[in-house]
Structures are given as structure tokens and as C-alpha cells.
Design a protein around this motif. Structure first.
Motif, PDB file in Angstrom:
ATOM      1  N   SER A   1       4.107  -3.781  49.593  1.00 22.28           N
ATOM      2  CA  SER A   1       4.049  -4.498  50.866  1.00 22.28           C
ATOM      3  C   SER A   1       3.631  -5.954  50.695  1.00 22.28           C
ATOM      4  O   SER A   1       3.582  -6.689  51.682  1.00 22.28           O
ATOM      5  CB  SER A   1       3.053  -3.796  51.803  1.00 22.28           C
ATOM      6  N   GLY A   2       3.311  -6.373  49.486  1.00 22.54           N
ATOM      7  CA  GLY A   2       2.802  -7.725  49.285  1.00 22.54           C
ATOM      8  C   GLY A   2       3.700  -8.580  48.427  1.00 22.54           C
ATOM      9  O   GLY A   2       4.608  -8.095  47.741  1.00 22.54           O
ATOM     10  N   LEU A   3       3.442  -9.883  48.474  1.00 21.47           N
ATOM     11  CA  LEU A   3       4.168 -10.847  47.656  1.00 21.47           C
ATOM     12  C   LEU A   3       3.429 -11.079  46.344  1.00 21.47           C
ATOM     13  O   LEU A   3       2.209 -11.269  46.342  1.00 21.47           O
ATOM     14  CB  LEU A   3       4.305 -12.173  48.403  1.00 21.47           C
ATOM     15  N   HIS A   4       4.170 -11.080  45.266  1.00 21.40           N
ATOM     16  CA  HIS A   4       3.583 -11.313  43.945  1.00 21.40           C
ATOM     17  C   HIS A   4       4.380 -12.387  43.230  1.00 21.40           C
ATOM     18  O   HIS A   4       5.587 -12.541  43.430  1.00 21.40           O
ATOM     19  CB  HIS A   4       3.567 -10.018  43.120  1.00 21.40           C
ATOM     20  N   LEU A   5       3.692 -13.127  42.357  1.00 19.78           N
ATOM     21  CA  LEU A   5       4.300 -14.245  41.652  1.00 19.78           C
ATOM     22  C   LEU A   5       4.551 -13.902  40.190  1.00 19.78           C
ATOM     23  O   LEU A   5       3.726 -13.248  39.548  1.00 19.78           O
ATOM     24  CB  LEU A   5       3.403 -15.483  41.728  1.00 19.78           C
ATOM     25  N   THR A   6       5.675 -14.356  39.686  1.00 22.11           N
ATOM     26  CA  THR A   6       5.982 -14.245  38.256  1.00 22.11           C
ATOM     27  C   THR A   6       6.512 -15.594  37.776  1.00 22.11           C
ATOM     28  O   THR A   6       7.171 -16.321  38.521  1.00 22.11           O
ATOM     29  CB  THR A   6       7.040 -13.160  37.986  1.00 22.11           C
ATOM     30  N   ARG A   7       6.220 -15.928  36.521  1.00 19.55           N
ATOM     31  CA  ARG A   7       6.657 -17.206  35.962  1.00 19.55           C
ATOM     32  C   ARG A   7       8.162 -17.174  35.707  1.00 19.55           C
ATOM     33  O   ARG A   7       8.715 -16.173  35.260  1.00 19.55           O
ATOM     34  CB  ARG A   7       5.917 -17.491  34.658  1.00 19.55           C
TER      35      ARG A   7
ATOM     36  N   ASP B   1      -0.784 -14.679  57.973  1.00 23.64           N
ATOM     37  CA  ASP B   1      -1.432 -15.454  56.914  1.00 23.64           C
ATOM     38  C   ASP B   1      -0.837 -15.166  55.540  1.00 23.64           C
ATOM     39  O   ASP B   1      -1.461 -14.566  54.670  1.00 23.64           O
ATOM     40  CB  ASP B   1      -2.939 -15.177  56.898  1.00 23.64           C
ATOM     41  N   ILE B   2       0.385 -15.620  55.345  1.00 23.81           N
ATOM     42  CA  ILE B   2       1.101 -15.344  54.086  1.00 23.81           C
ATOM     43  C   ILE B   2       0.409 -16.012  52.898  1.00 23.81           C
ATOM     44  O   ILE B   2       0.455 -15.529  51.768  1.00 23.81           O
ATOM     45  CB  ILE B   2       2.567 -15.815  54.191  1.00 23.81           C
ATOM     46  N   HIS B   3      -0.268 -17.138  53.140  1.00 24.18           N
ATOM     47  CA  HIS B   3      -0.978 -17.792  52.044  1.00 24.18           C
ATOM     48  C   HIS B   3      -1.984 -16.854  51.388  1.00 24.18           C
ATOM     49  O   HIS B   3      -2.239 -16.944  50.184  1.00 24.18           O
ATOM     50  CB  HIS B   3      -1.721 -19.029  52.566  1.00 24.18           C
ATOM     51  N   ASP B   4      -2.544 -15.964  52.187  1.00 21.26           N
ATOM     52  CA  ASP B   4      -3.564 -15.069  51.668  1.00 21.26           C
ATOM     53  C   ASP B   4      -3.037 -14.216  50.511  1.00 21.26           C
ATOM     54  O   ASP B   4      -3.787 -13.787  49.646  1.00 21.26           O
ATOM     55  CB  ASP B   4      -4.064 -14.168  52.804  1.00 21.26           C
ATOM     56  N   GLN B   5      -1.718 -13.970  50.499  1.00 24.92           N
ATOM     57  CA  GLN B   5      -1.128 -13.141  49.449  1.00 24.92           C
ATOM     58  C   GLN B   5      -0.822 -13.951  48.188  1.00 24.92           C
ATOM     59  O   GLN B   5      -0.605 -13.377  47.127  1.00 24.92           O
ATOM     60  CB  GLN B   5       0.165 -12.499  49.962  1.00 24.92           C
TER      61      GLN B   5
ATOM     62  N   GLN C   1      -1.000  -5.695  58.301  1.00 29.84           N
ATOM     63  CA  GLN C   1      -0.697  -7.120  58.251  1.00 29.84           C
ATOM     64  C   GLN C   1       0.412  -7.402  57.241  1.00 29.84           C
ATOM     65  O   GLN C   1       1.392  -8.098  57.543  1.00 29.84           O
ATOM     66  CB  GLN C   1      -1.959  -7.909  57.878  1.00 29.84           C
ATOM     67  N   ARG C   2       0.286  -6.843  56.056  1.00 31.28           N
ATOM     68  CA  ARG C   2       1.272  -7.130  55.007  1.00 31.28           C
ATOM     69  C   ARG C   2       2.596  -6.407  55.260  1.00 31.28           C
ATOM     70  O   ARG C   2       3.669  -6.957  55.027  1.00 31.28           O
ATOM     71  CB  ARG C   2       0.695  -6.766  53.649  1.00 31.28           C
ATOM     72  N   GLU C   3       2.505  -5.158  55.728  1.00 30.96           N
ATOM     73  CA  GLU C   3       3.734  -4.426  56.031  1.00 30.96           C
ATOM     74  C   GLU C   3       4.521  -5.126  57.130  1.00 30.96           C
ATOM     75  O   GLU C   3       5.742  -5.148  57.116  1.00 30.96           O
ATOM     76  CB  GLU C   3       3.396  -2.986  56.462  1.00 30.96           C
ATOM     77  N   SER C   4       3.799  -5.719  58.074  1.00 30.50           N
ATOM     78  CA  SER C   4       4.473  -6.385  59.195  1.00 30.50           C
ATOM     79  C   SER C   4       5.297  -7.559  58.703  1.00 30.50           C
ATOM     80  O   SER C   4       6.447  -7.746  59.129  1.00 30.50           O
ATOM     81  CB  SER C   4       3.437  -6.872  60.213  1.00 30.50           C
ATOM     82  N   PHE C   5       4.723  -8.373  57.809  1.00 27.44           N
ATOM     83  CA  PHE C   5       5.487  -9.521  57.345  1.00 27.44           C
ATOM     84  C   PHE C   5       6.697  -9.085  56.531  1.00 27.44           C
ATOM     85  O   PHE C   5       7.791  -9.652  56.683  1.00 27.44           O
ATOM     86  CB  PHE C   5       4.640 -10.458  56.497  1.00 27.44           C
ATOM     87  N   ARG C   6       6.536  -8.064  55.696  1.00 27.77           N
ATOM     88  CA  ARG C   6       7.694  -7.622  54.920  1.00 27.77           C
ATOM     89  C   ARG C   6       8.800  -7.120  55.847  1.00 27.77           C
ATOM     90  O   ARG C   6       9.980  -7.415  55.630  1.00 27.77           O
ATOM     91  CB  ARG C   6       7.288  -6.518  53.944  1.00 27.77           C
ATOM     92  N   GLN C   7       8.437  -6.388  56.895  1.00 28.07           N
ATOM     93  CA  GLN C   7       9.449  -5.896  57.824  1.00 28.07           C
ATOM     94  C   GLN C   7      10.127  -7.054  58.559  1.00 28.07           C
ATOM     95  O   GLN C   7      11.346  -7.060  58.738  1.00 28.07           O
ATOM     96  CB  GLN C   7       8.807  -4.938  58.831  1.00 28.07           C
ATOM     97  N   ILE C   8       9.341  -8.053  58.959  1.00 25.81           N
ATOM     98  CA  ILE C   8       9.937  -9.216  59.623  1.00 25.81           C
ATOM     99  C   ILE C   8      10.929  -9.904  58.691  1.00 25.81           C
ATOM    100  O   ILE C   8      12.039 -10.270  59.086  1.00 25.81           O
ATOM    101  CB  ILE C   8       8.833 -10.206  60.067  1.00 25.81           C
TER     102      ILE C   8
END
Length: 620
Positions: A482-488, A453-457, A401-408
Motif C-alpha cells: 500500500s506504500g510508495l518505495h524508492l529504488t535507485r 500526506d504522500i511526502h510521509d511515505q 491513509q496509504r490504501e486510499s492514495f493507492r486506490q485513488i
């Protein structure tokens, strides 16, 4: 004597304040200085009194105005030269001395310059002058340094406030150390708190220190940007400017563009060898490069180029004027070569790669490869969705699921860079990626986006409010693995040309902040657009009591924040102007480094379900 006494309007406000505070003598002194010393004002009054026959009074005003002119750097020097030309040696000397004295006093307060000047004073035995220059230059350095530190913590506002604080602290300590013989800025208020002059002079000092602190902040911002880009191996700015042609070169004409395209076709057809092709290409490139191509367009094509972001508003307006002047005939516009409507395998300004294995084959078309990759990936996702029967997801399923969104995201990013666009079509049920010449398109349906479901990340990553900032929490979403991470992001005022999302901090408290419900774009700084304008809109919604009215349907984000305020969900005694900061988080979304903000806005609005159609807050 305060410089404020010479400024029209300011001097009058100061005099009025002195009258209100029953300092009649001070008010008279302020107005007298304004009328007798302010250039032009004093000269006009001198002329009027001269006509009235009051020669002595006229001379007083005339000399006062000239004295002030003499003290102005450059102006005084020019005036002195005029005196010398008319053989008025005494007047020339006076103007030159006064102007030079002011210039040297200004130089005292410039870092490095003032220090060097102080050292010269010491060498010449002028200890008093050396101390004066060193103190002034060091004070400015301290204020700018404080502004630099404040900027790293609180942005532009932190730079200004730190500069003012540092200047006030310096003046207070200096007055104490010199036994109140040197009194400036805040120390004047401390020494004489009942004098109106003290407050006006201190205010002037605060303004100057705020500006110096802001300048120090800008220097710090530039240093951080350069150091950060060197460490990352990136360019000197978030969005690299378009490549400029050297002064001796010129943009290519239609004949040069045609020659370059013919060269590629000759290589493809086997009419020339790769070595011959390379030699001709190298000989052609220095003539101006192929960054922009002149293209003849009609009115419909011109509108399409503007709507799809290929040309900017200035180019569009200029071409429209030329078209109107030519009676509606086609006009020429310059567009990026790799975004002009060409064939699928247009190579832009890059030559084809040399064939391998001694076999001549048509150069690989990167765009076609990307399209094929995207089609296959979407088909795999659809197959996964069709097989899903409510079973528990495995770790491998989540990874897919996560790899797919990053590739898209990576594929769409590269397609946009090759002249493609993104839009939401078919009544908000499909995200369409298409070539601007209309020869290719592919749709991503709602079910695929729902599966990813990008919100899930993102929603589980929480950040507390920064107590040192008056702005909302600004975060940056970046791919890690493969996932999205947040930084300030502390220096969010430096981020321009971005796509940003907004989520509610108070919704879904057990799971963390709520979904990203709004996606927008801005070419200006995030601070200006979000921290100021959005925050002001929310405050206006609260003050206008926009909760469930018809106005709320047009401003769902403001309505949402206003409802939290009405229900007292935030901290007690929160003021309307601070509700946006207390309720909302701002997230800068990755765009692959591209400038097509319109396409990226559609991309993220669809993947994050932010259109009003999906109960989001984005209008389009």
C-alpha cells in the motif's frame, strides 16, 4: 600517415600547433599532405597550376588527389569501373586494389567479421594477416565490451570513458608486448612525448574508442531492456507505441465506426443475440480495427483536442492549415476511439462481454464503475477527516491513509486511459478529474490531499550519492503493497516520457531528505532534462548571484540550491556545476503507464504540494 592531415581545418590546426612547438618540418609535412593528397583540394590546385603552365606540378597534385580517391571504399571501386569503361585497365586495377585494401583493413576492426577474416588468413597460410585481423577485431570487441560495462555503471558518459580507457590500455600493453614495434594511440605519446603528431594521432584514437564504447553501451542498454521486460512480462518499451495497422489494412472510415457503434446498440436493444453480435464483430474487426476514428471538428474543438493531449502538435498544425485553406470550415482529424467525445459507456474498440446467468443486461460500463468508486472513496476520506479530533492515529488509520492514495492513483490512472483528464482549478485549491466531453467532473480538495500526506511515505528513504556517477541521485517511486518505495535508477538516460519530482537532500536532515518541492514532465531522457539542463540552470543562478532577487521568484528551485551554495551547506569546494548533484535528488513518479503527461503533472503537483501557491517550486 595520419588521416587528420586530410581534414580541412583540422590539418591547419595541427600545422599551427607544430609551428608553435617549433616543429617547422612537421608543419610543412602536414600542409604538404593536405594540399597534395586531399581530394578536391588537390584537384583544384592541379587545375590552377595547369592553367599557369606548371604541368609537372599539376600532375603531382592530380595524381595525389586521385590516389586518395582510389583508397576510399566504394568511391575507389566506382572510380575503377570508370577506368575500365574507358579501357584504362591499369588505372582501373590500381583503383580497385587500393579501395579493396582499405575495405579489408576496415573489416579487420569489426568484431566477428574481423575474426572470420583472420581465420581465413590462417587457413590460407597468411599468419601475419591473420594476426593483424584477429588483433584489430579483438581490440574493438574489448573496447565495446568495456563500454557496455561502463554504461551499466555510469550511463552514456561511463560507456565513453570506459571505451577510451580500454583502448588506451590495449594499445599500451600491445606496444610493450611487441617490444614497441606496434605503436598506436596512447603508446605513441609514451614513445615520443615531444611530437605533436603523437598527440593528434592519440586524440583520434580516443575519439574512435569513445564512439565504440558508446555503441557497446547502447547494445547493453537494449539487452538489459529486453531481458527486464521479458522477466516482468511487459512490453519492449516503457510506453508501448500505438498499435499499427497491418500493411493490407486501413484505418476505419466514418461509416465503419458508425456500423460498429450501431452493432453495440443493437445488442443492447435485444435486436440481435450475443452469438450474432460476436460473429458480426469478428467479421468487422479485420477490416482495419478501431484504433483511430475520423472526427469532424471546428476550430474550438480542435484547440480543445490539442490542449487535452488527444491529438499531437503535428496533427494540430496540419488540421489548422487545412481549416485555413477551407475558409474556416470543419476538418477531419483522426483521434483514438476511446478518447473521442462519446457517451459514458463508450466501449472503445472492445466488444461487450457476454451476459451471465442467462439474463440479458446492458454491458457493464467500466467508466461509470470507476467514477462511483472514486466518489465513495473520497466521501470516506472526508468522513474520516470530519471525525478526527486530535486523537492518536492507530495502525489501521495509517493503513487506510496509504490504501486510499493507492486506490485513488489506480482509479485516476484507469480514468485517464479512458479519455479523462486532470487539472488544478479554483485558484489552486482543487484537483479536478473530468471527462473531455464535459459531461462529468469530480474535485479533490486540498484537505483530502493534506490528509493523505504522500511526502510521509517518501522523505524518510535516503540514498547516498553514487561516487561513480557525475549525475544527481535518480530514484524511482513504485507502489509496494500500500506504500510508495524508492529504488535507485542507474540507467536514467533511458527513461523518457516521465513525470519527475525534485527534493532537497540537505533540508530536514534529522528526518531525511526534504519534501518533493518540484514536479515536472519531459518527453526526452531524464539525463538530458535533469542532469544537464536543470544542473546548468542552477549553476547559472549561482554565477548570476540569484538568491533573493526578482529573478529568483521565477526560479525557486535554482534559488534554493544557490542559497545552499552561498551558505556553504554542501561539501567544501563544491563547484557551481556540481551543486545540483550535491543538493538535489530526482524521483521518477508512477503514472500508470499512460502518455497524458499533462494530467499526471497536475496530479503529482497537487498531491505533493509543489505549486508555488503551496510554497513549492513548480510554476504551474
Amino acid at each position: 600517415m595520419s588521416i587528420l592531415n586530410y581534414i580541412p581545418g583540422v590539418a591547419h590546426v595541427k600545422a599551427l600547433t607544430q609551428l608553435i612547438c617549433k616543429d617547422e618540418e612537421g608543419a610543412l609535412r602536414t600542409l604538404e599532405t593536405f594540399h597534395t593528397k586531399t581530394p578536391i583540394v588537390a584537384h583544384v590546385i592541379a587545375g590552377i597550376t595547369k592553367l599557369a603552365g606548371e604541368d609537372k606540378i599539376a600532375e603531382k597534385f592530380w595524381d595525389g588527389g586521385n590516389s586518395s580517391l582510389n583508397a576510399l571504399p566504394v568511391v575507389g571501386h566506382v572510380k575503377g569501373l570508370g577506368h575500365y569503361i574507358f579501357l584504362d585497365i591499369e588505372g582501373g586495377d590500381k583503383a580497385m586494389v587500393d579501395a579493396t585494401s582499405t575495405t579489408l583493413n576496415i573489416a579487420d576492426g569489426i568484431p566477428v567479421v574481423g575474426h572470420a577474416k583472420g581465420a581465413i588468413h590462417y587457413v590460407c597460410g597468411d599468419v601475419e594477416g591473420g594476426n593483424k585481423a584477429m588483433k584489430a577485431a579483438t581490440r574493438t570487441t574489448a573496447v565495446m565490451g568495456a563500454g557496455a560495462g561502463g554504461f551499466l555503471i555510469g550511463g552514456p558518459l561511463g560507456a565513453v570513458s570506459s571505451g577510451v580507457s580500454a583502448g588506451a590500455g590495449w594499445d599500451t600493453i600491445n606496444a610493450s608486448v611487441t617490444d614497441w614495434k606496434e605503436v598506436n594511440g596512447l603508446a605513441k605519446i609514451i614513445e615520443n612525448p615531444t611530437s605533436v603528431d603523437s598527440y593528434f594521432d592519440a586524440g583520434l584514437s580516443f575519439v574512435g574508442d569513445g564512439m565504440a564504447g558508446y555503441s557497446g553501451g547502447k547494445i547493453a542498454k537494449e539487452v538489459v531492456r529486453r531481458v527486464g521486460n521479458k522477466a516482468a512480462g511487459g512490453s519492449a518499451s516503457p510506453a508501448a507505441p500505438a498499435k499499427e495497422h497491418p500493411p493490407h489494412q486501413h484505418p476505419p472510415g466514418e461509416a465503419e465506426i458508425a456500423a460498429a457503434q450501431q452493432l453495440v446498440e443493437d445488442l443492447d436493444a435485444g435486436k440481435i443475440t450475443f452469438e450474432e453480435y460476436q460473429q458480426k464483430w469478428d467479421a468487422m474487426k479485420p477490416k482495419g480495427g478501431f484504433d483511430n476514428a475520423p472526427v469532424k471538428v471546428n476550430a474550438d474543438q480542435l484547440q480543445s483536442y490539442y490542449d487535452n493531449g488527444i491529438i499531437n502538435k503535428r496533427q494540430y498544425n496540419q488540421a489548422t492549415k487545412e481549416m485555413a485553406a477551407a475558409g474556416g470550415k470543419n476538418v477531419t482529424v483522426n483521434v483514438p476511439l476511446n478518447q473521442a467525445p462519446t457517451s459514458d459507456c463508450a466501449s472503445g474498440n472492445q466488444p461487450p462481454q457476454k451476459p451471465t446467468e442467462n439474463k440479458r443486461s446492458k454491458p457493464a460500463c467500466r467508466v461509470s464503475v470507476l467514477r462511483q468508486r472514486l466518489t465513495e472513496l473520497l466521501n470516506r476520506i472526508r468522513q474520516f477527516i470530519s471525525r478526527e479530533d486530535g486523537r492518536q492515529w492507530s495502525r489501521a488509520d495509517r493503513q487506510f491513509q496509504r490504501e486510499s492514495f493507492r486506490q485513488i492513483h489506480e482509479i485516476v490512472s484507469e480514468l485517464i486511459s479512458n479519455g479523462h483528464s486532470v487539472a488544478i482549478r479554483n485558484d489552486n485549491l482543487e484537483l479536478v478529474i473530468y471527462s473531455r466531453d464535459g459531461s462529468w467532473r469530480i474535485g479533490i480538495e486540498y484537505q483530502v490531499v493534506d490528509f493523505l500526506d504522500i511526502h510521509d511515505q517518501l522523505i524518510g528513504q535516503q540514498f547516498p550519492l553514487d561516487p561513480a556517477s557525475s549525475c544527481p541521485t535518480v530514484l524511482s517511486a513504485e507502489f509496494q503493497g500500500s506504500g510508495l518505495h524508492l529504488t535507485r535508477q542507474v540507467d536514467h538516460g533511458g527513461h523518457t516520457n516521465v513525470i519527475y519530482g525534485i527534493r532537497c537532500r540537505l533540508c530536514d536532515r534529522r528526518l531525511g531528505p526534504g519534501n518533493i518541492s518540484y514536479v515536472g514532465q519531459t518527453t526526452r531522457s531524464v539525463h538530458a532534462r535533469v542532469c544537464l539542463e536543470h544542473a546548468r540552470s542552477v549553476a547559472n543562478a549561482i554565477n548570476d548571484e540569484v538568491y533573493d532577487s526578482g529573478e529568483a521568484s521565477r526560479r525557486p528551485m535554482c534559488e534554493h540550491a544557490a542559497n545552499h551554495y552561498q551558505n556553504n551547506d554542501g561539501p567544501r569546494d563544491t563547484q557551481p556545476r556540481n551543486v545540483f548533484r550535491e543538493v538535489m535528488d530526482v524521483i521518477l513518479l508512477p503514472t500508470g503507464g499512460q502518455d497524458d503527461l499533462r494530467s499526471w503533472e497536475c496530479f503529482w503537483q497537487f498531491f505533493l504540494h509543489c505549486r508555488k501557491y503551496y510554497w513549492g517550486w513548480s510554476k504551474r
